[in-house]
Write a protein that holds these residues in place. Structure first.
Motif, mmCIF file in Angstrom:
data_model
loop_
_atom_site.group_PDB
_atom_site.id
_atom_site.type_symbol
_atom_site.label_atom_id
_atom_site.label_comp_id
_atom_site.label_asym_id
_atom_site.label_seq_id
_atom_site.Cartn_x
_atom_site.Cartn_y
_atom_site.Cartn_z
ATOM 1 N N UNK A 9 0.951 -1.139 0.004
ATOM 2 C CA UNK A 9 0.136 0.090 -0.088
ATOM 3 C C UNK A 9 0.860 1.247 0.002
ATOM 4 N N UNK A 10 1.983 1.178 0.508
ATOM 5 C CA UNK A 10 3.030 2.486 0.752
ATOM 6 C C UNK A 10 3.397 2.686 -0.736
ATOM 7 N N UNK A 11 3.895 1.717 -1.552
ATOM 8 C CA UNK A 11 4.451 1.618 -2.672
ATOM 9 C C UNK A 11 3.381 2.117 -3.562
ATOM 10 N N UNK A 12 2.063 1.807 -3.438
ATOM 11 C CA UNK A 12 1.138 2.090 -4.210
ATOM 12 C C UNK A 12 0.853 3.470 -4.003
ATOM 13 N N UNK A 13 1.068 4.043 -3.050
ATOM 14 C CA UNK A 13 0.808 5.499 -2.420
ATOM 15 C C UNK A 13 1.857 6.321 -3.149
ATOM 16 N N UNK A 14 3.239 5.966 -3.313
ATOM 17 C CA UNK A 14 3.974 6.535 -3.935
ATOM 18 C C UNK A 14 3.859 6.606 -5.467
ATOM 19 N N UNK A 15 3.424 5.533 -6.102
ATOM 20 C CA UNK A 15 3.017 5.360 -7.524
ATOM 21 C C UNK A 15 1.865 5.988 -7.846
ATOM 22 N N UNK A 16 0.968 6.602 -7.032
ATOM 23 C CA UNK A 16 -0.224 7.355 -7.275
ATOM 24 C C UNK A 16 0.207 8.688 -7.468
ATOM 25 N N UNK A 17 1.425 9.032 -7.009
ATOM 26 C CA UNK A 17 1.847 10.508 -7.548
ATOM 27 C C UNK A 17 2.105 10.862 -8.732
ATOM 28 N N UNK A 18 2.116 12.020 -9.303
ATOM 29 C CA UNK A 18 2.434 12.267 -10.736
ATOM 30 C C UNK A 18 3.841 12.291 -11.041
ATOM 31 N N UNK A 19 4.721 12.711 -10.014
ATOM 32 C CA UNK A 19 6.118 12.962 -10.255
ATOM 33 C C UNK A 19 6.703 12.883 -8.950
ATOM 34 N N UNK A 197 -6.345 18.082 -25.630
ATOM 35 C CA UNK A 197 -5.870 19.338 -26.717
ATOM 36 C C UNK A 197 -6.423 18.733 -28.137
ATOM 37 N N UNK A 198 -6.234 17.537 -28.332
ATOM 38 C CA UNK A 198 -6.487 16.973 -29.569
ATOM 39 C C UNK A 198 -8.115 16.344 -29.548
ATOM 40 N N UNK A 199 -8.739 16.026 -28.452
ATOM 41 C CA UNK A 199 -10.077 15.762 -28.406
ATOM 42 C C UNK A 199 -10.894 17.295 -28.512
ATOM 43 N N UNK A 200 -10.348 18.171 -28.262
ATOM 44 C CA UNK A 200 -11.007 19.559 -28.402
ATOM 45 C C UNK A 200 -11.141 19.736 -29.924
ATOM 46 N N UNK A 201 -10.522 19.181 -30.838
ATOM 47 C CA UNK A 201 -10.696 19.544 -32.306
ATOM 48 C C UNK A 201 -11.521 18.201 -32.788
ATOM 49 N N UNK A 202 -11.888 17.324 -32.186
ATOM 50 C CA UNK A 202 -12.494 16.287 -32.538
ATOM 51 C C UNK A 202 -11.658 14.930 -33.235
ATOM 52 N N UNK A 203 -10.334 15.052 -32.320
ATOM 53 C CA UNK A 203 -9.571 13.930 -33.078
ATOM 54 C C UNK A 203 -9.102 13.163 -31.666
ATOM 55 N N UNK A 204 -9.454 11.875 -31.783
ATOM 56 C CA UNK A 204 -9.072 10.715 -30.744
ATOM 57 C C UNK A 204 -7.598 10.348 -31.008
ATOM 58 N N UNK A 205 -7.290 10.082 -29.738
ATOM 59 C CA UNK A 205 -5.697 9.753 -29.879
ATOM 60 C C UNK A 205 -5.592 8.385 -29.035
ATOM 61 N N UNK A 206 -4.869 7.467 -29.477
ATOM 62 C CA UNK A 206 -4.623 6.011 -28.944
ATOM 63 C C UNK A 206 -3.860 6.272 -27.585
ATOM 64 N N UNK A 207 -4.168 5.682 -26.519
ATOM 65 C CA UNK A 207 -3.485 5.889 -25.152
ATOM 66 C C UNK A 207 -3.051 4.325 -24.740
ATOM 67 N N UNK A 208 -1.913 4.502 -24.475
ATOM 68 C CA UNK A 208 -1.110 2.871 -23.763
ATOM 69 C C UNK A 208 -0.820 3.299 -22.547
ATOM 70 N N UNK A 209 -1.146 3.021 -21.509
ATOM 71 C CA UNK A 209 -0.503 3.292 -20.322
ATOM 72 C C UNK A 209 0.267 2.286 -19.574
ATOM 73 N N UNK A 210 1.231 2.612 -18.997
ATOM 74 C CA UNK A 210 2.250 1.762 -18.329
ATOM 75 C C UNK A 210 2.415 1.778 -16.677
ATOM 76 N N UNK A 211 2.158 0.716 -16.026
ATOM 77 C CA UNK A 211 1.898 0.623 -14.672
ATOM 78 C C UNK A 211 3.389 0.739 -13.977
ATOM 79 N N UNK A 212 3.447 1.367 -12.640
ATOM 80 C CA UNK A 212 4.533 1.347 -12.139
ATOM 81 C C UNK A 212 5.186 0.227 -11.574
ATOM 82 N N UNK A 213 4.289 -0.588 -11.013
ATOM 83 C CA UNK A 213 4.668 -2.087 -10.447
ATOM 84 C C UNK A 213 3.939 -3.069 -11.092
ATOM 85 N N UNK A 214 4.465 -4.193 -11.194
ATOM 86 C CA UNK A 214 3.736 -5.562 -11.837
ATOM 87 C C UNK A 214 2.521 -5.853 -11.203
ATOM 88 N N UNK A 215 2.227 -5.607 -10.027
ATOM 89 C CA UNK A 215 1.059 -5.904 -9.359
ATOM 90 C C UNK A 215 -0.254 -5.011 -9.545
#
Length: 222
Positions: A9-19, A197-215
């Protein structure tokens, strides 16, 4: 109220930060109980005023729970980051050992088989982590791709030109060829801003997210 956490839970709390700045703004210190960190309990006070009393000591109520000062939040994050760069698919046990080593020796744990000069895993391990959806750092990361501009190709090209700092003509050619990589290893706020910014002009972008930790679950944007 003192909300106690386990190591995950502690590592998850750090991972929840933006930077790293978010880490500094979110936590005043890391307090932990003694012994095996896998079985330890942690507390993340919101600031140093909560972390220590007027005499610079851990508050009595916290001591009564068996907790003492462990590491500064920035140092805690650095230990996690160094461990992950050396072994991208580190387990909770690996992180516990890295933190315990730093707490005892005031030095980062060197993972066997990793070139100390480079300080990071080889290409094969990094590729395996990426294939598993695990990003390069201890915070969520995102990769954005423009796959279809439709009728808004010119407006999209203007945004691509500004984003990638390239001439509009070159951006237009890329938008007609597609796909266009808009960014990789982006933090959550930056990725969300580009997507919006792209969706504001009606253009969708593909998003791929990467998790901080395997679990963890794969992160998503709004």
């Amino acid at each position: 109220m003192i909300a106690l956490l386990d190591l995950r839970q502690t590592l998850d709390a750090f991972a929840a930060c933006n930077d790293d700045h978010d880490v500094w703004a979110s936590f005043g210190w890391v307090h932990a109980s003694e012994g095996d960190l896998l079985a330890a309990r942690f507390w993340l006070p919101a600031d140093e005023d909560a972390a220590f009393d007027d005499d610079g000591e851990v508050p009595e109520a916290v001591q009564a729970l068996g907790l003492s000062a462990c590491l500064e939040p920035a140092t805690f994050a650095d230990v996690l980051d160094v461990q992950k760069r050396q072994r991208p698919l580190s387990s909770l046990q690996d992180y516990a050992e890295a933190l315990a080593y730093y707490a005892e020796y005031d030095a980062f744990l060197q993972v066997d088989g990793v070139d100390e000069a480079l300080g990071e895993a080889g290409a094969a391990e990094q590729d395996a982590a990426r294939a598993a959806g695990v990003g390069p750092g201890i915070f969520a990361a995102f990769e954005l791709t423009l796959a279809c501009a439709g009728e808004q190709v010119k407006a999209a090209a203007q945004r691509v030109a500004q984003l990638l700092d390239i001439p509009v003509g070159e951006a237009l050619a890329r938008c007609r060829a597609l796909p266009v990589l808009l960014g990789e290893a982006l933090d959550r706020r930056r990725a969300q801003a580009i997507k919006d910014d792209f969706e504001a002009i009606g253009v969708r972008v593909q998003v791929r997210g990467f998790k901080p930790f395997p679990w963890m679950d794969v992160p998503v944007l709004r």
